[in-house]
Design a protein around this motif. Structure first.
Motif, short mmCIF file in Angstrom:
data_model
loop_
_atom_site.label_atom_id
_atom_site.label_comp_id
_atom_site.label_asym_id
_atom_site.label_seq_id
_atom_site.Cartn_x
_atom_site.Cartn_y
_atom_site.Cartn_z
N PHE A 1 0.81 -1.21 0.00
CA PHE A 1 0.00 0.00 0.00
C PHE A 1 0.85 1.26 0.00
O PHE A 1 0.53 2.23 -0.69
CB PHE A 1 -0.92 0.00 1.22
CG PHE A 1 -1.81 1.22 1.29
CD1 PHE A 1 -2.84 1.40 0.39
CD2 PHE A 1 -1.59 2.18 2.27
CE1 PHE A 1 -3.65 2.53 0.44
CE2 PHE A 1 -2.40 3.30 2.34
CZ PHE A 1 -3.44 3.48 1.42
N SER A 2 1.95 1.27 0.74
CA SER A 2 2.80 2.46 0.79
C SER A 2 3.43 2.73 -0.59
O SER A 2 3.52 3.89 -1.02
CB SER A 2 3.90 2.30 1.84
OG SER A 2 4.72 1.18 1.55
N GLN A 3 3.83 1.67 -1.27
CA GLN A 3 4.38 1.85 -2.62
C GLN A 3 3.32 2.38 -3.58
O GLN A 3 3.61 3.23 -4.43
CB GLN A 3 4.95 0.53 -3.13
CG GLN A 3 6.20 0.06 -2.41
CD GLN A 3 6.65 -1.32 -2.88
OE1 GLN A 3 5.83 -2.18 -3.21
NE2 GLN A 3 7.95 -1.53 -2.91
N ARG A 4 2.12 1.87 -3.45
CA ARG A 4 1.05 2.33 -4.33
C ARG A 4 0.72 3.80 -4.06
O ARG A 4 0.45 4.57 -4.99
CB ARG A 4 -0.21 1.48 -4.14
CG ARG A 4 -0.01 0.00 -4.50
CD ARG A 4 -1.33 -0.71 -4.71
NE ARG A 4 -2.19 -0.73 -3.55
CZ ARG A 4 -2.12 -1.65 -2.58
NH1 ARG A 4 -1.22 -2.62 -2.65
NH2 ARG A 4 -2.96 -1.61 -1.56
N MET A 5 0.74 4.20 -2.79
CA MET A 5 0.48 5.60 -2.45
C MET A 5 1.54 6.52 -3.05
O MET A 5 1.22 7.55 -3.65
CB MET A 5 0.45 5.76 -0.93
CG MET A 5 -0.81 5.26 -0.27
SD MET A 5 -2.21 6.38 -0.50
CE MET A 5 -1.72 7.74 0.56
N VAL A 6 2.81 6.14 -2.90
CA VAL A 6 3.90 6.97 -3.42
C VAL A 6 3.80 7.08 -4.94
O VAL A 6 3.94 8.17 -5.51
CB VAL A 6 5.27 6.38 -3.01
CG1 VAL A 6 6.40 7.09 -3.73
CG2 VAL A 6 5.46 6.49 -1.50
N THR A 7 3.54 5.96 -5.60
CA THR A 7 3.44 5.97 -7.06
C THR A 7 2.27 6.82 -7.53
O THR A 7 2.41 7.65 -8.45
CB THR A 7 3.29 4.54 -7.60
OG1 THR A 7 4.41 3.76 -7.17
CG2 THR A 7 3.23 4.54 -9.12
#
Length: 378
Positions: free
Chosen positions: A242-248
């Motif tokens: 989820f954190s990677q998806r948010m950053v992207t």
């Protein structure tokens, strides 16, 4: 002669009716269908994972902000919202699908050409590794292995997959072709084609019609591209957390939306020079400035990401280079928009100088004036 006159009158009536329909403020069935599709996609994202609802603003805020300043704030009384939505939809669905197919084909061809000297060695090493460890263990090691030399991404690939990519001239040629031909060439061509496929764009009285419609098409493409990168950026077979998806999602909402909007605006300026200002500008003269900006943005980014340098220096270099390219491109776009504004201010004077225009020009002018009156009517 009478039959020709009747046919001409009938054709003019159809053209005028089409123009009136295109200038209407109501949405067409196509636009409502597209909006329903967007709602279905958003519902599917939330239904799959409730926490992904926090990603939706990252997909929609960027395009809405750009359209507010480019279209709604200045041109909403000149260009129908239905036409803007149609161009956005063209970039979102069929345009993105066509670009994806063409990019995959070109990437495969360029890969075979640029790495023809290294492919036999890779195939041999991969075959030996499959026989020694098995395909499942290779995939697992490729996903979990951490490089002892994180500054060189090519060494990390060699440790995980057992193949060594050498930085030959073919390697840099592949990066160049990937940036300028595969990505920039295909995507800017899609933005070029979008307003030309709608007859209402060619009949619009607004001098900003091509600028607005190419930006709308670019935003549609960038939006669906951001969705794809957000949910598919974890590598083959791996879903990013989820954190990677948010950053992207939110980083691309700023960088990718800005880059595609600026390049789309540059394509729109080229079309405006041809159809609004009457300059003799061909296809390449229209899209080459946007390809140069887009290609340079991608090429320098790929070059820095694949370079064996410290990750912190690499990240700062990418930010600096990308920002510099976008600022210079935005300045170029601003100068072009100012020229369009000057042309609009001089339009009444130019019309007065053409008092001896032909009868055909008078009819076209009358049709455009009728369309302008309908747009400005309450």
């Amino acid at each position: 002669m009478v039959e020709q006159a009747v046919q001409a009158s009938w054709a003019d009536e159809i053209e005028e009716e089409s123009l009136r329909s295109s200038m209407s403020s109501s949405l067409s069935c196509f636009s409502w269908t597209f909006l329903a599709l967007v709602l279905v996609i958003c519902g599917a994202i939330v239904a799959n994972n409730l926490e992904d609802a926090a990603l939706l603003p990252g997909f929609v805020i960027g395009p809405l902000v750009v359209l507010y300043f480019v279209y709604w704030r200045h041109c909403r009384n000149e260009i129908p919202i239905d036409l803007v939505l149609k161009n956005f939809a063209f970039g979102f669905v069929p345009g993105a699908f066509i670009v994806m197919i063409v990019e995959l084909l070109l990437t495969g061809v360029f890969f075979l050409l640029c790495f023809s000297d290294q492919i036999p060695q890779w195939v041999g090493k991969m075959s030996d590794k499959v026989q020694a460890e098995g395909g499942g263990r290779i995939t697992e090691s490729a996903l979990n292995t951490t490089s002892s030399s994180p500054e060189d991404p090519l060494e990390a690939l060699e440790q995980s997959m057992g193949i060594k990519i050498t930085r030959t001239p073919g390697f840099y040629l592949f990066i160049f072709l990937l940036a300028y031909i595969v990505a920039a060439g295909t995507e800017e061509t899609m933005k070029y084609c979008s307003p030309l496929r709608f007859r209402a764009c060619r009949n619009s009285p607004s001098p900003y019609i091509y600028l607005v419609c190419t930006v709308a098409s670019a935003l549609g493409f960038s939006t669906i591209e951001n969705v794809g990168y957000t949910f598919g950026g974890g590598g083959e077979g791996v879903r990013p957390d989820f954190s990677q998806r948010m950053v992207t999602a939110y980083s691309r909402a700023v960088v990718a939306i800005a880059a595609h909007s600026i390049c789309g605006g540059i394509v729109g300026l080229g079309l405006s020079r041809r159809y609004i200002l009457g300059h003799e500008v061909g296809y390449f003269g229209i899209i080459l400035p946007a390809i140069f900006v887009h290609g340079s943005f991608d090429f320098l980014q790929l070059l820095l990401v694949s370079a064996p340098i410290d990750p912190a220096v690499q990240a700062l270099s990418v930010i600096f280079v990308d920002a510099a390219i976008l600022i210079l491109a935005a300045m170029y776009l601003w100068v072009g928009v100012r020229r369009l504004q000057l042309h609009r201010l001089r339009e009444p004077e130019l019309r007065g100088d053409r008092g001896d225009a032909s009868e055909g020009d008078d009819e076209e002018k009358l049709l455009r004036n009728r369309a302008r009156e309908q747009v400005c009517a309450p």
